[in-house]
Motif scaffolding. Sequence first.
Motif, PDB file in Angstrom:
ATOM      1  N   ALA A  40      -2.390  -8.121  -7.915  1.00 42.75           N
ATOM      2  CA  ALA A  40      -1.077  -7.588  -7.548  1.00 42.75           C
ATOM      3  C   ALA A  40      -1.156  -6.748  -6.274  1.00 42.75           C
ATOM      4  N   ASP A  41      -2.283  -6.833  -5.559  1.00 44.60           N
ATOM      5  CA  ASP A  41      -2.427  -6.069  -4.321  1.00 44.60           C
ATOM      6  C   ASP A  41      -3.095  -6.959  -3.274  1.00 44.60           C
ATOM      7  N   ASP A  42      -3.092  -6.478  -2.035  1.00 45.31           N
ATOM      8  CA  ASP A  42      -3.736  -7.232  -0.968  1.00 45.31           C
ATOM      9  C   ASP A  42      -4.805  -6.403  -0.259  1.00 45.31           C
ATOM     10  N   ALA A  43      -5.340  -5.403  -0.959  1.00 48.14           N
ATOM     11  CA  ALA A  43      -6.414  -4.593  -0.378  1.00 48.14           C
ATOM     12  C   ALA A  43      -7.612  -5.497  -0.085  1.00 48.14           C
ATOM     13  N   PRO A  44      -8.216  -5.354   1.083  1.00 50.06           N
ATOM     14  CA  PRO A  44      -9.287  -6.264   1.476  1.00 50.06           C
ATOM     15  C   PRO A  44     -10.663  -5.907   0.925  1.00 50.06           C
ATOM     16  N   ASP A  45     -10.772  -4.789   0.216  1.00 48.42           N
ATOM     17  CA  ASP A  45     -12.091  -4.378  -0.266  1.00 48.42           C
ATOM     18  C   ASP A  45     -12.140  -4.380  -1.789  1.00 48.42           C
ATOM     19  N   GLY A  46     -13.342  -4.274  -2.321  1.00 49.12           N
ATOM     20  CA  GLY A  46     -13.517  -4.170  -3.764  1.00 49.12           C
ATOM     21  C   GLY A  46     -13.980  -5.457  -4.399  1.00 49.12           C
ATOM     22  N   SER A  47     -13.892  -5.455  -5.726  1.00 49.75           N
ATOM     23  CA  SER A  47     -14.346  -6.613  -6.498  1.00 49.75           C
ATOM     24  C   SER A  47     -13.583  -6.691  -7.811  1.00 49.75           C
ATOM     25  N   ILE A  48     -13.892  -7.745  -8.546  1.00 46.21           N
ATOM     26  CA  ILE A  48     -13.237  -8.033  -9.822  1.00 46.21           C
ATOM     27  C   ILE A  48     -14.298  -8.052 -10.921  1.00 46.21           C
ATOM     28  N   GLY A  49     -13.928  -7.581 -12.100  1.00 48.50           N
ATOM     29  CA  GLY A  49     -14.765  -7.674 -13.283  1.00 48.50           C
ATOM     30  C   GLY A  49     -13.938  -8.202 -14.443  1.00 48.50           C
ATOM     31  N   VAL A  50     -14.614  -8.682 -15.465  1.00 52.73           N
ATOM     32  CA  VAL A  50     -13.935  -9.204 -16.657  1.00 52.73           C
ATOM     33  C   VAL A  50     -14.526  -8.500 -17.868  1.00 52.73           C
ATOM     34  N   GLU A  51     -13.650  -8.021 -18.754  1.00 48.10           N
ATOM     35  CA  GLU A  51     -14.077  -7.390 -19.998  1.00 48.10           C
ATOM     36  C   GLU A  51     -13.511  -8.164 -21.180  1.00 48.10           C
ATOM     37  N   ARG A  52     -14.277  -8.163 -22.290  1.00 44.05           N
ATOM     38  CA  ARG A  52     -13.860  -8.886 -23.505  1.00 44.05           C
ATOM     39  C   ARG A  52     -13.960  -7.936 -24.697  1.00 44.05           C
ATOM     40  N   SER A  53     -12.994  -8.048 -25.607  1.00 47.04           N
ATOM     41  CA  SER A  53     -13.018  -7.277 -26.848  1.00 47.04           C
ATOM     42  C   SER A  53     -12.951  -8.244 -28.019  1.00 47.04           C
ATOM     43  N   ASP A  54     -13.876  -8.070 -28.963  1.00 44.53           N
ATOM     44  CA  ASP A  54     -13.889  -8.894 -30.171  1.00 44.53           C
ATOM     45  C   ASP A  54     -13.354  -8.117 -31.373  1.00 44.53           C
ATOM     46  N   ASP A  55     -12.876  -6.887 -31.157  1.00 45.87           N
ATOM     47  CA  ASP A  55     -12.425  -6.053 -32.269  1.00 45.87           C
ATOM     48  C   ASP A  55     -11.013  -5.500 -32.045  1.00 45.87           C
ATOM     49  N   THR A  65     -19.127  -9.007 -13.535  1.00 43.45           N
ATOM     50  CA  THR A  65     -18.888  -7.970 -12.539  1.00 43.45           C
ATOM     51  C   THR A  65     -19.132  -8.550 -11.152  1.00 43.45           C
ATOM     52  N   GLY A  66     -18.588  -7.874 -10.161  1.00 41.20           N
ATOM     53  CA  GLY A  66     -18.851  -8.253  -8.776  1.00 41.20           C
ATOM     54  C   GLY A  66     -18.238  -9.564  -8.333  1.00 41.20           C
ATOM     55  N   THR A  72     -10.161 -16.333  -8.880  1.00 37.95           N
ATOM     56  CA  THR A  72      -9.000 -16.171  -9.754  1.00 37.95           C
ATOM     57  C   THR A  72      -9.270 -16.710 -11.153  1.00 37.95           C
ATOM     58  N   GLU A  73     -10.539 -17.031 -11.440  1.00 33.90           N
ATOM     59  CA  GLU A  73     -10.877 -17.462 -12.792  1.00 33.90           C
ATOM     60  C   GLU A  73     -12.329 -17.157 -13.103  1.00 33.90           C
ATOM     61  N   PHE A  74     -12.583 -17.023 -14.393  1.00 31.30           N
ATOM     62  CA  PHE A  74     -13.926 -16.787 -14.911  1.00 31.30           C
ATOM     63  C   PHE A  74     -14.082 -17.648 -16.154  1.00 31.30           C
ATOM     64  N   ILE A  85      -9.908 -12.672 -29.916  1.00 29.37           N
ATOM     65  CA  ILE A  85     -10.635 -12.229 -28.727  1.00 29.37           C
ATOM     66  C   ILE A  85      -9.607 -11.837 -27.669  1.00 29.37           C
ATOM     67  N   TYR A  86      -9.866 -10.702 -27.004  1.00 29.14           N
ATOM     68  CA  TYR A  86      -8.994 -10.221 -25.947  1.00 29.14           C
ATOM     69  C   TYR A  86      -9.787 -10.114 -24.650  1.00 29.14           C
ATOM     70  N   TYR A  87      -9.096 -10.335 -23.530  1.00 21.64           N
ATOM     71  CA  TYR A  87      -9.699 -10.191 -22.206  1.00 21.64           C
ATOM     72  C   TYR A  87      -8.828  -9.259 -21.377  1.00 21.64           C
ATOM     73  N   ARG A  88      -9.479  -8.554 -20.452  1.00 23.64           N
ATOM     74  CA  ARG A  88      -8.750  -7.810 -19.427  1.00 23.64           C
ATOM     75  C   ARG A  88      -9.558  -7.866 -18.136  1.00 23.64           C
ATOM     76  N   ILE A  89      -8.835  -7.760 -17.023  1.00 19.28           N
ATOM     77  CA  ILE A  89      -9.442  -7.860 -15.698  1.00 19.28           C
ATOM     78  C   ILE A  89      -9.527  -6.461 -15.091  1.00 19.28           C
ATOM     79  N   VAL A  90     -10.683  -6.160 -14.502  1.00 16.91           N
ATOM     80  CA  VAL A  90     -10.919  -4.862 -13.866  1.00 16.91           C
ATOM     81  C   VAL A  90     -10.910  -5.073 -12.358  1.00 16.91           C
ATOM     82  N   ARG A  91     -10.050  -4.335 -11.659  1.00 22.01           N
ATOM     83  CA  ARG A  91      -9.952  -4.410 -10.194  1.00 22.01           C
ATOM     84  C   ARG A  91     -10.486  -3.096  -9.652  1.00 22.01           C
TER      85      ARG A  91
END
Length: 151
Positions: A40-55, A65-66, A72-74, A85-91
């Motif tokens: 939802a942003d256009d910042a040119p720096d940083g990275s993406i991570g993916v987290e999963r919850s089984d509970d 990570t990284g 746009t997919e993992f 199972i739940y997923y969330r994306i870390v920006r």
Amino acid sequence: MSESAPSAEVSAVTTLPPPVSVTPQYQPDAGEVVVTWTLADDAPDGSIGVERSDDGGATWTTVATGLALADTEFVDTSISPGDPIYYRIVRSTAHATTRSDPAELLGPAVEVAIQSTNSPVEAGEPLEIPVEVTNLGGAGTETLTLEITEQ
């Protein structure tokens, strides 16, 4: 004309909006989950991570990570069928970190097929119904035989 004293230093912080449209989709043939998202942003720096919850979101495990901002997919190949199972994306950037809302994976599931029976049967003989149960989470197929007898 006299000069005034310097004013206090002011800092500005731009908030980082969380990723949106997080969609986990189970791929039964491959036994994996493909998670997609949109930044939802256009910042040119940083990275993406993916987290999963089984509970149900009580605890989160980092599964990637990284990832590059262009990603746009993992693909998660380490799932265990059963519980939701739940997923969330870390920006993340050098100045901020934000997380998407959790997105629930629907599935994995099982497929049930009834095979041919030994019907019709004579009085007193058991009716045998073979049932094939396939775990779409990749744990294999098992055939069970139900026997119905007259009481």
